[in-house]
Design a protein around this motif. Sequence first.
Motif, PDB file in Angstrom:
ATOM      1  N   LYS A  20      31.816  23.476  25.437  1.00  0.00           N
ATOM      2  CA  LYS A  20      32.301  24.232  24.279  1.00  0.00           C
ATOM      3  C   LYS A  20      32.196  23.415  22.997  1.00  0.00           C
ATOM      4  N   ASP A  32      29.889  30.331  29.379  1.00  0.00           N
ATOM      5  CA  ASP A  32      30.782  29.818  30.419  1.00  0.00           C
ATOM      6  C   ASP A  32      30.574  30.624  31.701  1.00  0.00           C
ATOM      7  N   ALA A  35      33.640  31.226  33.894  1.00  0.00           N
ATOM      8  CA  ALA A  35      34.518  32.304  33.448  1.00  0.00           C
ATOM      9  C   ALA A  35      34.018  33.649  33.944  1.00  0.00           C
ATOM     10  N   ILE A  68      30.161  38.708  27.713  1.00  0.00           N
ATOM     11  CA  ILE A  68      30.673  37.589  26.920  1.00  0.00           C
ATOM     12  C   ILE A  68      30.352  37.850  25.460  1.00  0.00           C
ATOM     13  N   HIS A  70      31.535  36.632  21.230  1.00  0.00           N
ATOM     14  CA  HIS A  70      32.149  35.564  20.451  1.00  0.00           C
ATOM     15  C   HIS A  70      32.865  36.171  19.251  1.00  0.00           C
ATOM     16  N   GLU A  74      35.225  31.927  18.927  1.00  0.00           N
ATOM     17  CA  GLU A  74      35.713  31.699  20.287  1.00  0.00           C
ATOM     18  C   GLU A  74      35.058  32.666  21.267  1.00  0.00           C
ATOM     19  N   GLN A  75      34.846  32.180  22.485  1.00  0.00           N
ATOM     20  CA  GLN A  75      34.283  33.031  23.526  1.00  0.00           C
ATOM     21  C   GLN A  75      35.342  33.983  24.067  1.00  0.00           C
ATOM     22  N   VAL A  76      34.965  35.238  24.229  1.00  0.00           N
ATOM     23  CA  VAL A  76      35.857  36.232  24.811  1.00  0.00           C
ATOM     24  C   VAL A  76      35.149  36.847  26.014  1.00  0.00           C
ATOM     25  N   VAL A  77      35.820  36.815  27.167  1.00  0.00           N
ATOM     26  CA  VAL A  77      35.264  37.400  28.384  1.00  0.00           C
ATOM     27  C   VAL A  77      35.864  38.791  28.585  1.00  0.00           C
ATOM     28  N   ASN A  83      39.797  42.265  27.677  1.00  0.00           N
ATOM     29  CA  ASN A  83      39.801  40.819  27.459  1.00  0.00           C
ATOM     30  C   ASN A  83      40.641  40.158  28.560  1.00  0.00           C
ATOM     31  N   ASN A  85      40.651  36.691  29.060  1.00  0.00           N
ATOM     32  CA  ASN A  85      40.774  35.254  28.784  1.00  0.00           C
ATOM     33  C   ASN A  85      42.110  34.682  29.250  1.00  0.00           C
ATOM     34  N   ARG A  89      42.145  31.787  34.111  1.00  0.00           N
ATOM     35  CA  ARG A  89      42.248  30.337  34.319  1.00  0.00           C
ATOM     36  C   ARG A  89      43.322  29.957  35.335  1.00  0.00           C
TER      37      ARG A  89
END
Length: 222
Positions: A20, A32, A35, A68, A70, A74-77, A83, A85, A89
Amino acid sequence: MNINVAIDGPAGAGKSTIAKKLAKELSYIYVDTGAMYRAMAYYFMQNNIDSADKEKIDSVCGEIDITITHQNGEQVVLLNGDNVNGVIRQEAVGKMASCISVYPSVRSKLVDLQRQLARKESVIMDGRDIGTVVLPDAQVKIYLTASSRTRAQRRFEELCSKGVECDIDAIEKDIIERDKQDMNRKVSPLKKADDAVLLDSSNLDIEGVLAEMKRIIGEKIK
């Protein structure tokens, strides 16, 4: 000319954190892949699909859309438009992702998307098999690793900073087990590509790893 940088390595080596930062400094797109697998794993968990139920997993892959984007740098899945994000994790999701990544139907769907992104943009992509399977023609391949104890210590400190009670020995045991699983799976096992540069970060901080990676990339693409 688009430049593709493939970063592979075991769990907890710091691939995502470094990738990143590197993408931001070089103005590349960060993809990612972990992700994306976590998003798919989260879908299975939300729908009570067992990681061992290959037939069910194969049958529902077509229902899953993972994108994916941005936003504000920032990356947003997005999983079917939502969303995710904030949930992918979690430790349980990570373990599920490691289990379901062995299925050809799962890998095929996600690899196609990853390759499409790499054809359109200069990207930095991290995962377990980027340099060997996903982007075998990437101009730059780096295998980032660290000792199991170092990786456990980093994860321990991360969890403690979030107020999560944990045991470093248990974390290291889980990391070693995940390494074994990733390296010995039949489909796209974790391994260093023949033309990848090995970078051990056990004795380097984040800035040190970034400096080494920028040096490697500069040498490869000059």
